[in-house]
Motif scaffolding. Sequence first.
Motif, PDB file in Angstrom:
ATOM      1  N   TRP A  98     -60.139  -4.127   3.191  1.00  0.00           N
ATOM      2  CA  TRP A  98     -60.129  -2.942   2.331  1.00  0.00           C
ATOM      3  C   TRP A  98     -59.023  -3.000   1.283  1.00  0.00           C
ATOM      4  CZ3 TRP A  98     -64.290  -0.053   2.377  1.00  0.00           C
ATOM      5  CH2 TRP A  98     -65.105  -0.072   3.512  1.00  0.00           C
ATOM      6  N   ASP A  99     -57.842  -3.446   1.662  1.00  0.00           N
ATOM      7  CA  ASP A  99     -56.742  -3.505   0.701  1.00  0.00           C
ATOM      8  C   ASP A  99     -57.070  -4.450  -0.456  1.00  0.00           C
ATOM      9  OD1 ASP A  99     -55.199  -1.716   2.106  1.00  0.00           O
ATOM     10  OD2 ASP A  99     -54.159  -3.263   3.254  1.00  0.00           O
ATOM     11  N   LYS A 100     -57.696  -5.575  -0.154  1.00  0.00           N
ATOM     12  CA  LYS A 100     -58.093  -6.515  -1.200  1.00  0.00           C
ATOM     13  C   LYS A 100     -59.155  -5.896  -2.108  1.00  0.00           C
ATOM     14  CE  LYS A 100     -58.263 -10.621  -3.192  1.00  0.00           C
ATOM     15  NZ  LYS A 100     -57.133 -11.159  -3.964  1.00  0.00           N
ATOM     16  N   GLN A 101     -60.088  -5.167  -1.506  1.00  0.00           N
ATOM     17  CA  GLN A 101     -61.110  -4.494  -2.312  1.00  0.00           C
ATOM     18  C   GLN A 101     -60.469  -3.532  -3.305  1.00  0.00           C
ATOM     19  OE1 GLN A 101     -64.702  -2.986  -0.275  1.00  0.00           O
ATOM     20  NE2 GLN A 101     -63.918  -4.002   1.567  1.00  0.00           N
ATOM     21  N   PHE A 102     -59.512  -2.750  -2.823  1.00  0.00           N
ATOM     22  CA  PHE A 102     -58.864  -1.788  -3.715  1.00  0.00           C
ATOM     23  C   PHE A 102     -58.069  -2.495  -4.813  1.00  0.00           C
ATOM     24  CE2 PHE A 102     -58.667   0.915   0.366  1.00  0.00           C
ATOM     25  CZ  PHE A 102     -59.961   1.379   0.154  1.00  0.00           C
ATOM     26  N   SER A 103     -57.409  -3.583  -4.479  1.00  0.00           N
ATOM     27  CA  SER A 103     -56.597  -4.295  -5.478  1.00  0.00           C
ATOM     28  C   SER A 103     -57.458  -4.954  -6.543  1.00  0.00           C
ATOM     29  CB  SER A 103     -55.710  -5.342  -4.797  1.00  0.00           C
ATOM     30  OG  SER A 103     -56.479  -6.423  -4.310  1.00  0.00           O
ATOM     31  N   CYS A 104     -58.711  -5.252  -6.227  1.00  0.00           N
ATOM     32  CA  CYS A 104     -59.624  -5.875  -7.189  1.00  0.00           C
ATOM     33  C   CYS A 104     -60.366  -4.850  -8.047  1.00  0.00           C
ATOM     34  CB  CYS A 104     -60.653  -6.748  -6.460  1.00  0.00           C
ATOM     35  SG  CYS A 104     -59.972  -8.239  -5.733  1.00  0.00           S
ATOM     36  N   ALA A 105     -60.260  -3.589  -7.689  1.00  0.00           N
ATOM     37  CA  ALA A 105     -61.022  -2.552  -8.391  1.00  0.00           C
ATOM     38  C   ALA A 105     -60.458  -2.313  -9.788  1.00  0.00           C
ATOM     39  CB  ALA A 105     -60.991  -1.254  -7.594  1.00  0.00           C
ATOM     40  N   ILE A 106     -61.323  -1.984 -10.736  1.00  0.00           N
ATOM     41  CA  ILE A 106     -60.882  -1.632 -12.085  1.00  0.00           C
ATOM     42  C   ILE A 106     -59.928  -0.448 -12.019  1.00  0.00           C
ATOM     43  CG2 ILE A 106     -61.680  -0.560 -14.241  1.00  0.00           C
ATOM     44  CD1 ILE A 106     -64.040  -2.473 -14.203  1.00  0.00           C
TER      45      ILE A 106
END
Length: 431
Positions: free
Chosen positions: A375-383
């Motif tokens: 989840w943390d990686k997903q958030f860091s990749c988000a626009i």
Amino acid sequence: MPTQMLAARRGIITPEMNHVAQSEFVSAELVRDLVAAGKIVIPANINHRKLIPCGIGRILRTKVNANIGNSALTGDCTAELEKLRQACKFGADTVMDLSTGGNITVIRQEIIKHSTIPLGTVPVYEIVARAGAKNLGGNTLMQVIKAQAEQGVDYMTIHAGLLKHHVPIALKRKLGIVSRGGALIAAWMKENDRENPFYERFDEILEICRQYDVTLSLGDGLRPGCLADASDEAQFAELAELGNLVKRCRQAGVQAMVEGPGHVPLDQIEMNMLKERELCDDAPFYILGPVVTDCAPGYDHLTAAMGGMVGAFHGAAMLCYVTPKEHIGLPNADDVARGLTAFKIAAHAADIALHRPHARDKDDEISDARAIFDWDKQFSCAIEPERPKRYRQEALAVSTPLPASHGSEFCTMCGPDFCSVRLSARLKKES
């Protein structure tokens, strides 16, 4: 010091060109050649000390501009600096100060002082605020342009292509002239029975721009303000004149881009992009939206982002964001964030479709993170990472608690037993 364009024509690759090339994953020689030809601009006033250079052109990553600035009714320096902070935080490539009231000079000086991205202005606003609309043709015009250039403004919107004979054609429209600058100039020309003072003094403006390397953004004073007025005679008559002004800019060694519509139905956007490329010799096209439906007030950041995505796919170099308050009122810092996020998504989608170098990297990274529930990686990749992170926290807070053995390998829409990604991971492991 020569302008970026003049340096490029001498075969010089400036530090600004090098920076653009590295950030865009293209060769410095290509950037130099296209700057020399006027097909890439690098707005970089010699007096903007904190500037990180940005290239704008059809072959580069699609850029997004955020408009800030107060009105004659509301807004101060503190509020505008907060809007600048939000604009930079949410990924604006450039910012325009459109202030029309208060101490405009001080507000702009503070924005330049704190901004690492190029700053644009519309000088006619300060001219009218200082001298009044009736004195548009006076000495204040050149004084303001010179002062803004000296302060460090990187690009200026000049409505020099709206000529006296265009006005009667535009007034036949449903909404007439919706550009603030265009309407002010049109009213002055009609009242004084004289030609556009920005057009008449264009050579003087070019001298100032060349001295400070100010990029001219040739404004579309006759952009359509509703779908019924799109792609009409007035719009394209001005665009043809903007093409002539592009030639004059290039002859003078001044960088120039062209501003475009406006309100345009989806099926007319490609034609508009191609027409600008033809009439203006592929000068970078900087478009407002375009808004693709007129009946969604409060959601115009979405309707305009739809048009912006199509425009960028068909050749627009930079999108001017629209906020939810377009047509309603002065945006606040939150509106800046919402409008900018919508347009960053639109620009990103176009860049992926155009196969810009490394445009899809974040998409592939976030997909890998989803596959393993990182989840943390997903958030860091988000626009825009804050909203999805908050959504997950809110969803978990109201969901039924599960045993710790389930871990975090699910979202609250499906839960662990119906999660397709979780099931696919198990199937892969078993195969």
